[in-house]
Design an enzyme around this catalytic site. Structure first.
Site, PDB file in Angstrom:
ATOM      1  N   ASN A 107       0.832  -1.199   0.000  1.00 19.83           N
ATOM      2  CA  ASN A 107       0.000   0.000   0.000  1.00 19.83           C
ATOM      3  C   ASN A 107       0.872   1.257   0.000  1.00 19.83           C
ATOM      4  OD1 ASN A 107      -2.493  -1.477   0.271  1.00 19.83           O
ATOM      5  ND2 ASN A 107      -1.937  -1.829   2.408  1.00 19.83           N
TER       6      ASN A 107
ATOM      7  N   CYS B 240      -4.801  -7.957  -3.985  1.00 16.13           N
ATOM      8  CA  CYS B 240      -5.356  -6.762  -4.635  1.00 16.13           C
ATOM      9  C   CYS B 240      -5.933  -7.192  -5.982  1.00 16.13           C
ATOM     10  CB  CYS B 240      -4.282  -5.702  -4.824  1.00 16.13           C
ATOM     11  SG  CYS B 240      -4.871  -4.232  -5.679  1.00 16.13           S
ATOM     12  N   GLY B 241      -7.260  -7.082  -6.133  1.00 20.35           N
ATOM     13  CA  GLY B 241      -7.909  -7.528  -7.357  1.00 20.35           C
ATOM     14  C   GLY B 241      -7.536  -6.717  -8.575  1.00 20.35           C
ATOM     15  N   ASN B 242      -7.424  -5.400  -8.423  1.00 18.26           N
ATOM     16  CA  ASN B 242      -6.992  -4.559  -9.544  1.00 18.26           C
ATOM     17  C   ASN B 242      -5.506  -4.758  -9.822  1.00 18.26           C
ATOM     18  OD1 ASN B 242      -9.522  -3.354 -10.017  1.00 18.26           O
ATOM     19  ND2 ASN B 242      -9.187  -1.891  -8.370  1.00 18.26           N
TER      20      ASN B 242
ATOM     21  N   ASN C  71      -8.576 -10.636   2.158  1.00 14.16           N
ATOM     22  CA  ASN C  71      -8.253  -9.488   2.999  1.00 14.16           C
ATOM     23  C   ASN C  71      -9.559  -8.986   3.630  1.00 14.16           C
ATOM     24  OD1 ASN C  71      -9.366  -8.407   0.682  1.00 14.16           O
ATOM     25  ND2 ASN C  71      -7.650  -7.091   0.187  1.00 14.16           N
TER      26      ASN C  71
ATOM     27  N   HIS D   3     -12.812  -6.805   4.944  1.00 18.07           N
ATOM     28  CA  HIS D   3     -13.680  -5.745   4.433  1.00 18.07           C
ATOM     29  C   HIS D   3     -14.867  -5.529   5.349  1.00 18.07           C
ATOM     30  CE1 HIS D   3     -11.793  -5.367   0.410  1.00 18.07           C
ATOM     31  NE2 HIS D   3     -11.443  -6.618   0.659  1.00 18.07           N
TER      32      HIS D   3
ATOM     33  N   GLU E  10      -9.545   2.308   1.171  1.00 20.11           N
ATOM     34  CA  GLU E  10      -8.640   1.159   1.243  1.00 20.11           C
ATOM     35  C   GLU E  10      -7.702   1.277   2.440  1.00 20.11           C
ATOM     36  OE1 GLU E  10      -6.914  -0.855  -2.084  1.00 20.11           O
ATOM     37  OE2 GLU E  10      -7.841   0.584  -3.469  1.00 20.11           O
TER      38      GLU E  10
ATOM     39  N   CYS F 202     -11.385  -0.609  -6.120  1.00 19.09           N
ATOM     40  CA  CYS F 202     -10.761  -1.683  -5.342  1.00 19.09           C
ATOM     41  C   CYS F 202     -11.418  -2.984  -5.774  1.00 19.09           C
ATOM     42  CB  CYS F 202     -10.962  -1.454  -3.843  1.00 19.09           C
ATOM     43  SG  CYS F 202     -10.358  -2.804  -2.804  1.00 19.09           S
TER      44      CYS F 202
ATOM     45  N   THR G 154     -10.921  -6.261  -4.793  1.00 17.14           N
ATOM     46  CA  THR G 154     -11.403  -7.129  -3.718  1.00 17.14           C
ATOM     47  C   THR G 154     -12.570  -6.464  -2.980  1.00 17.14           C
ATOM     48  OG1 THR G 154      -9.717  -6.277  -2.189  1.00 17.14           O
ATOM     49  CG2 THR G 154      -9.201  -8.319  -3.384  1.00 17.14           C
ATOM     50  N   GLY G 155     -12.560  -5.121  -2.926  1.00 11.55           N
ATOM     51  CA  GLY G 155     -13.670  -4.393  -2.314  1.00 11.55           C
ATOM     52  C   GLY G 155     -14.967  -4.603  -3.079  1.00 11.55           C
TER      53      GLY G 155
END
Length: 276
Positions: free
Chosen positions: A66, A75-77, A158, A160, A209, A218, A220-221
């Site tokens: 980060n 991190c999905g992106n 992760n 959320h 994040e 995000c 994963t978000g």
């Protein structure tokens, strides 16, 4: 010695990618912070590090840091950006890449210019999130600065905290985000998603994040938001998730989350580590 870097973005979530397939990565957190600084550094939401695979069956390893220097599980992106780089550089011809992360082995499939990531199973048990509770936190009240929100906590590799609201307009993200991120409920801190349900197939989301602050997107978000909304009966198992940086397709199939979206390689540069 100058270090090569690559700048990439996925739905507005921007990253510095460092290719250490043939070297040893040893940057300290302070250097990561300085690289991500937008006025005196290169500027990014985070740093992606591409490394040789360590485990059996993996093609590559990804580490994600980060902008505050902390390391994230997934991190999905970011993983879509890593896949874009791998294909752009001809590092693999496989249609499906298997990439190691701290959250486990992820599969990324190239599909007509987009990338589909198998994120894994959503976990609602408090010890998996983690959240300090004797039972899963699903539609539970959380008071922040005198205002009560109904929150659902889920891990997708992760942590959320998903918060449905009537409208995203007027949400004071800079005020609420850090307070929830550092709330005593969350021993490892938490990512925060405010979601406005447009329909059962369209969710609108703003994200705070963990370790980066509010970002344009995000991955994963977005996955955590769909998982929480399905659990709450607010969404179908396939939905468009609109974030400030663009749209993602999130699907829940056989209790596995899948994320589909774009990733772009923007430019290449060099920096002198001594300046950071």
């Amino acid at each position: 010695m100058l270090v090569n870097f690559y700048k990439l973005e996925g739905t507005g979530n921007d990253f510095i990618l460092l290719d250490f397939l043939r070297g040893r990565f040893s940057f300290k957190s302070g250097k990561i912070v300085k690289l991500c600084e937008r006025h005196f550094g290169i500027g990014a939401d985070g740093v992606l590090v591409l490394l040789k695979a360590r485990g059996k069956g993996a093609d590559f390893q990804m580490r994600i840091f980060n902008s505050d220097g902390t390391e994230a599980e997934m991190c999905g992106n970011g993983i879509r950006c890593v896949a874009r780089y791998i294909y752009e550089k001809g590092l693999s011809r496989k249609s499906v890449l298997k990439i190691e992360t701290l959250a486990g082995l992820m599969e990324v499939e190239r599909r007509a210019g987009l990338f589909r990531v198998r994120i894994g199973k959503p976990e609602f048990s408090p010890e998996k999130v983690p959240v300090l509770s004797d039972e899963p936190v699903i539609d539970k009240p959380l008071k922040i600065d005198g205002e009560e929100f109904r929150v659902t906590c889920v891990s997708v590799g992760n942590p959320h905290c998903v918060i449905p609201v009537e409208s995203l307009e007027g949400i004071e993200m800079k005020q609420l985000g850090p307070v929830i991120e550092h709330h005593q409920w969350f021993p490892n801190r938490v990512n925060v998603e405010f979601v406005e349900v447009i329909s059962q197939e369209h969710l609108k989301v703003r994200v705070w994040e963990r370790g980066a602050g509010e970002t344009l997107a995000c991955g994963t978000g977005a996955c955590a938001t769909l998982a929480a909304c399905v659990k709450l009966g607010l969404a179908k198992k396939s939905a468009k998730v609109s974030l400030p940086g663009g749209d993602l397709l999130i699907e829940l199939e056989n209790n596995f989350l899948y994320l589909t979206g774009p990733a772009r390689l923007l430019y290449k540069g060099q920096f002198d580590p001594k300046n950071f």
